[in-house]
Design a protein around this motif. Structure first.
Motif, short mmCIF file in Angstrom:
data_model
loop_
_atom_site.label_atom_id
_atom_site.label_comp_id
_atom_site.label_asym_id
_atom_site.label_seq_id
_atom_site.Cartn_x
_atom_site.Cartn_y
_atom_site.Cartn_z
N TYR A 284 3.18 -10.15 2.57
CA TYR A 284 1.96 -9.58 3.14
C TYR A 284 1.30 -8.54 2.23
N ASP B 272 8.75 -17.09 2.47
CA ASP B 272 8.07 -16.15 3.35
C ASP B 272 6.84 -15.60 2.62
N ILE C 7 1.80 -7.26 14.82
CA ILE C 7 2.16 -5.88 15.13
C ILE C 7 3.17 -5.35 14.10
N SER C 8 4.16 -6.18 13.80
CA SER C 8 5.19 -5.74 12.85
C SER C 8 4.64 -5.59 11.43
N GLN C 9 3.57 -6.33 11.13
CA GLN C 9 2.96 -6.26 9.80
C GLN C 9 1.60 -5.55 9.84
N ARG C 10 1.43 -4.72 10.86
CA ARG C 10 0.12 -4.08 11.07
C ARG C 10 -0.33 -3.24 9.89
N ARG C 11 0.63 -2.67 9.17
CA ARG C 11 0.28 -1.87 7.99
C ARG C 11 -0.53 -2.68 7.00
N TYR C 12 -0.08 -3.91 6.74
CA TYR C 12 -0.75 -4.75 5.75
C TYR C 12 -2.06 -5.33 6.28
N ASN D 130 3.46 -10.48 17.97
CA ASN D 130 4.47 -9.53 17.46
C ASN D 130 4.51 -9.50 15.94
N GLU D 131 4.20 -10.64 15.31
CA GLU D 131 4.19 -10.68 13.85
C GLU D 131 3.08 -9.78 13.30
#
Length: 259
Positions: A59, A56, A84-89, A81-82
């Motif tokens: 990020y 994996d 969005i789920s990793q939007r912080r990075y 969605n990926e």
């Protein structure tokens, strides 16, 4: 790094093979390809290992290499969605792309902290601290325990949601390099002999088949581990890092191949 005279410029991406992060993933190479090609090299050497494709993607590393060019391929292969789920990075990387002080804030903090310690005579340094693995290898118990753990409970390397994305981005990178008229050499990076007991044999087959097939289709040179000198366990610090006696041997091999 770039080596060679102005008449012969060679970009080498020597793989450090971080076993937990899968360093040198095509995701990262794709994001910096414009910077590499801007150097106008005659040759680019890329050294992946199984972890480059079959882990994996972490990020938190993306901020170091980020290019907006990764967004559309990520959406295509991983879905919205990926992101969005990793939007912080993604947000952190995007801001850092345009504001260097933000990108390197942690480094600036460490530099300031060390400068203050030096000013207060808490810790005085007369020269920079250098990083590099020495001759000392991990004890035998380290290798035995990891072989048992990864062989019995979970495989160190396996196909993940990022595997297909990594493969597609490598193909895009390789095509861009070859189209530019730059010689591309892909060499399977050396790893400790025992690492192969930590994942399924099929992973090696998939890895080598992919790079060999693309070499024929795209037009670059690929050399798997069979082409490399043998690297016994005494040349490694751990499963993936060459030590002080292993690194010079590998460097000499690379230099010979790109002469």
């Amino acid at each position: 790094m770039i080596i060679g005279s102005p008449s012969k410029r060679i970009v080498t991406g020597v793989q450090t093979c971080s076993s937990d992060l899968g360093a040198g993933a095509p995701i990262e190479i794709f994001m910096i390809q414009e910077k590499l090609l801007a150097k106008n090299p005659d040759t680019i050497v890329y050294l992946p290992f199984v972890g480059s494709l079959f882990t994996d993607y972490p990020y938190n590393k993306m901020k170091h290499y980020f290019s907006p060019s990764i967004i559309l391929p990520a959406i295509k292969h991983l879905g919205v969605n990926e992101l969005i789920s990793q939007r912080r990075y993604f947000l952190d990387s995007f801001i850092g792309k345009f504001i260097p002080l933000y990108k390197y804030r942690e480094s600036i903090r460490r530099i300031s902290y060390n400068a203050l310690r030096n000013y207060l005579n808490i810790e005085s340094r007369t020269e920079p601290q250098r990083y590099g693995y020495d001759y000392i290898s991990e004890p035998k118990a380290y290798f035995d325990q990891n072989v048992v753990y990864f062989g019995r409970y979970q495989h160190l390397y396996r196909e993940t949601k990022h595997t297909v994305l990594n493969k597609e981005l490598f193909k895009e990178f390789a095509k861009a390099v070859v189209t530019k008229g730059v010689k591309l050499i892909v060499i399977e990076a050396p790893t400790h002999p025992l690492i192969k007991k930590c994942y399924r044999r099929e992973i090696d087959l998939d890895f080598n088949t992919f790079f060999a097939e693309q070499a024929v289709k795209i037009g670059y040179k690929y050399m798997n581990a069979d082409y490399l000198p043998k690297y016994p366990d005494k040349y490694f610090v751990d499963f993936t890092h060459l030590n002080k006696i292993g690194r010079p041997k590998f460097t000499r091999y690379i230099a010979k191949e790109i002469e």
